[in-house]
Design an enzyme around this catalytic site. Structure first.
Site, PDB file in Angstrom:
ATOM      1  N   ASP A   1      16.965  15.954  65.071  1.00 15.27           N
ATOM      2  CA  ASP A   1      18.795  15.600  64.795  1.00 15.27           C
ATOM      3  C   ASP A   1      19.807  14.754  65.194  1.00 15.27           C
ATOM      4  O   ASP A   1      19.962  14.414  65.384  1.00 15.27           O
ATOM      5  CB  ASP A   1      18.483  17.601  64.016  1.00 15.27           C
ATOM      6  CG  ASP A   1      20.000  16.388  62.247  1.00 15.27           C
ATOM      7  OD1 ASP A   1      20.250  16.136  62.385  1.00 15.27           O
ATOM      8  OD2 ASP A   1      19.955  17.935  61.785  1.00 15.27           O
TER       9      ASP A   1
ATOM     10  N   ARG B   1       5.087  25.132  55.823  1.00 18.38           N
ATOM     11  CA  ARG B   1       4.935  24.652  56.783  1.00 18.38           C
ATOM     12  C   ARG B   1       3.950  24.028  56.925  1.00 18.38           C
ATOM     13  O   ARG B   1       3.083  23.093  57.303  1.00 18.38           O
ATOM     14  CB  ARG B   1       4.935  25.372  58.306  1.00 18.38           C
ATOM     15  CG  ARG B   1       6.359  25.813  58.154  1.00 18.38           C
ATOM     16  CD  ARG B   1       5.765  26.675  59.965  1.00 18.38           C
ATOM     17  NE  ARG B   1       7.492  26.867  60.454  1.00 18.38           N
ATOM     18  CZ  ARG B   1       8.503  26.554  61.324  1.00 18.38           C
ATOM     19  NH1 ARG B   1       8.573  25.314  61.144  1.00 18.38           N
ATOM     20  NH2 ARG B   1       9.455  27.791  61.493  1.00 18.38           N
TER      21      ARG B   1
ATOM     22  N   GLU C   1       7.548  17.370  69.702  1.00 19.22           N
ATOM     23  CA  GLU C   1       8.859  17.667  68.424  1.00 19.22           C
ATOM     24  C   GLU C   1       8.807  17.593  67.316  1.00 19.22           C
ATOM     25  O   GLU C   1       8.403  16.061  67.170  1.00 19.22           O
ATOM     26  CB  GLU C   1      10.322  17.398  69.635  1.00 19.22           C
ATOM     27  CG  GLU C   1      11.456  17.549  68.157  1.00 19.22           C
ATOM     28  CD  GLU C   1      11.791  19.312  68.669  1.00 19.22           C
ATOM     29  OE1 GLU C   1      11.231  20.149  68.370  1.00 19.22           O
ATOM     30  OE2 GLU C   1      13.187  19.498  69.201  1.00 19.22           O
ATOM     31  N   ASP C   2       8.752  18.397  66.712  1.00 23.16           N
ATOM     32  CA  ASP C   2       8.925  18.073  64.935  1.00 23.16           C
ATOM     33  C   ASP C   2       9.979  17.048  64.539  1.00 23.16           C
ATOM     34  O   ASP C   2       9.948  15.907  64.524  1.00 23.16           O
ATOM     35  CB  ASP C   2       8.829  19.250  64.166  1.00 23.16           C
ATOM     36  CG  ASP C   2       9.912  20.205  64.378  1.00 23.16           C
ATOM     37  OD1 ASP C   2      10.971  20.110  65.735  1.00 23.16           O
ATOM     38  OD2 ASP C   2       9.700  20.827  63.506  1.00 23.16           O
TER      39      ASP C   2
ATOM     40  N   ASP D   1       9.845  23.643  58.052  1.00 26.53           N
ATOM     41  CA  ASP D   1      10.015  24.764  57.249  1.00 26.53           C
ATOM     42  C   ASP D   1      11.226  24.497  56.278  1.00 26.53           C
ATOM     43  O   ASP D   1      12.125  24.639  56.471  1.00 26.53           O
ATOM     44  CB  ASP D   1      10.130  26.233  57.632  1.00 26.53           C
ATOM     45  CG  ASP D   1      11.023  26.723  58.816  1.00 26.53           C
ATOM     46  OD1 ASP D   1      11.489  26.062  59.525  1.00 26.53           O
ATOM     47  OD2 ASP D   1      12.066  27.757  58.478  1.00 26.53           O
TER      48      ASP D   1
HETATM   49  P1  5GP Z   1      19.529  19.110  66.668  1.00 25.06           P
HETATM   50  O1  5GP Z   1      19.138  19.842  67.531  1.00 25.06           O
HETATM   51  O2  5GP Z   1      18.996  18.005  66.887  1.00 25.06           O
HETATM   52  O3  5GP Z   1      20.435  19.305  65.919  1.00 25.06           O
HETATM   53  O4  5GP Z   1      18.351  20.026  65.758  1.00 25.06           O
HETATM   54  C1  5GP Z   1      16.672  19.695  65.631  1.00 25.06           C
HETATM   55  C2  5GP Z   1      16.128  21.222  65.289  1.00 25.06           C
HETATM   56  O5  5GP Z   1      17.155  21.583  63.844  1.00 25.06           O
HETATM   57  C3  5GP Z   1      14.898  20.799  64.709  1.00 25.06           C
HETATM   58  O6  5GP Z   1      13.911  21.267  65.747  1.00 25.06           O
HETATM   59  C4  5GP Z   1      14.798  21.972  63.688  1.00 25.06           C
HETATM   60  O7  5GP Z   1      14.136  22.627  63.625  1.00 25.06           O
HETATM   61  C5  5GP Z   1      15.651  21.685  62.839  1.00 25.06           C
HETATM   62  N1  5GP Z   1      15.781  20.734  61.753  1.00 25.06           N
HETATM   63  C6  5GP Z   1      17.147  19.924  61.585  1.00 25.06           C
HETATM   64  N2  5GP Z   1      16.497  18.504  60.579  1.00 25.06           N
HETATM   65  C7  5GP Z   1      15.878  19.316  59.882  1.00 25.06           C
HETATM   66  C8  5GP Z   1      15.570  19.213  58.809  1.00 25.06           C
HETATM   67  O8  5GP Z   1      15.738  18.057  57.882  1.00 25.06           O
HETATM   68  N3  5GP Z   1      14.631  20.310  58.550  1.00 25.06           N
HETATM   69  C9  5GP Z   1      13.792  21.321  58.618  1.00 25.06           C
HETATM   70  N4  5GP Z   1      13.120  22.077  58.268  1.00 25.06           N
HETATM   71  N5  5GP Z   1      14.794  21.362  60.116  1.00 25.06           N
HETATM   72  C10 5GP Z   1      15.149  21.143  60.246  1.00 25.06           C
END
Ligand code: 5GP
Length: 184
Positions: A107, A169, A103-104, A163
């Site tokens: 959050d 990207r 996973e990238d 992105d």
């Molecule tokens: P979560 O469900 O953990 O809150 O969010 C995860 C997803 O939110 C990541 O896979 C990504 O797509 C997006 N995301 C969260 N933080 C960032 C950020 O700082 N930059 C970008 N481009 N996407 C983010």
């Protein structure tokens, strides 16, 4: 599209630092999975692609790869709600496989926790997470990150797979966006 320099706040992780950490993660993963059958890397599209492609070339134990796409609905531009829908599912039967999700960024952790729950029902031999970036202070769901590239502060980042409105990207570094200056 706008030149990213117009809204770049700072380069948080430069290319060399990223690549060095990817090498270390590849070594760690290779060590842990050596001698185990059926390692399957699962890339979460689309943000995980760049990391996945670099990481898999640093893993020197036999493995397969597959991808899945998730969409988080009801979300604002910079938030995920964790209401997650699979828009492209794995083509591989993961039963009895050693699955490593790539996973990238994690959050709130809601997205990955949903993916974990769903994949667990398919009875893999093991299920672990490798995340390049960890916004640890934003965590809401309790997710075990087994391999972590970097813990980063609560700032919105782009580049290296991540992105801004589907652009940027391709940048080889992770940068912080200045939201005051960013106009899609
Ligand atoms: P979560 O469900 O953990 O809150 O969010 C995860 C997803 O939110 C990541 O896979 C990504 O797509 C997006 N995301 C969260 N933080 C960032 C950020 O700082 N930059 C970008 N481009 N996407 C983010």
């Amino acid at each position: 599209m706008n030149d990213y320099r117009n809204f770049l706040s700072e380069i948080l992780i430069d290319e060399e630092t990223l690549q060095q950490r990817v090498i270390e993660l590849g070594e760690e993963i290779s060590r842990d999975y050596r001698g185990k059958e059926g390692l399957l890397l699962v890339c979460i599209l689309r943000g995980g692609i760049t990391f996945m492609v670099d990481l898999m070339r640093r893993i020197d134990v036999p493995h397969m790869m597959d991808c899945m796409a998730i969409s988080s609905y009801g979300a604002g531009n910079f938030e995920s709600t964790g209401n997650v829908r699979v828009t492209y599912d794995l083509q591989t039967n993961i039963a009895d496989k050693n699955v490593l999700i790539v996973e990238d960024i994690v959050d709130s952790g809601r997205t990955i926790s949903h993916v974990l729950e769903m994949l667990q029902t398919r009875r893999p031999a093991s299920l672990k997470i490798c995340a390049l970036l960890d916004k640890a202070e934003r965590r809401e769901a309790d997710v075990p990150i087994d391999y972590r590239g970097f813990v980063i502060p609560d700032k919105y980042v782009f580049g290296y797979g991540l992105d801004l409105d589907e652009h940027y990207r391709n940048l080889p570094f992770v940068a912080v966006v200045d939201l005051e200056k960013y106009k899609p």
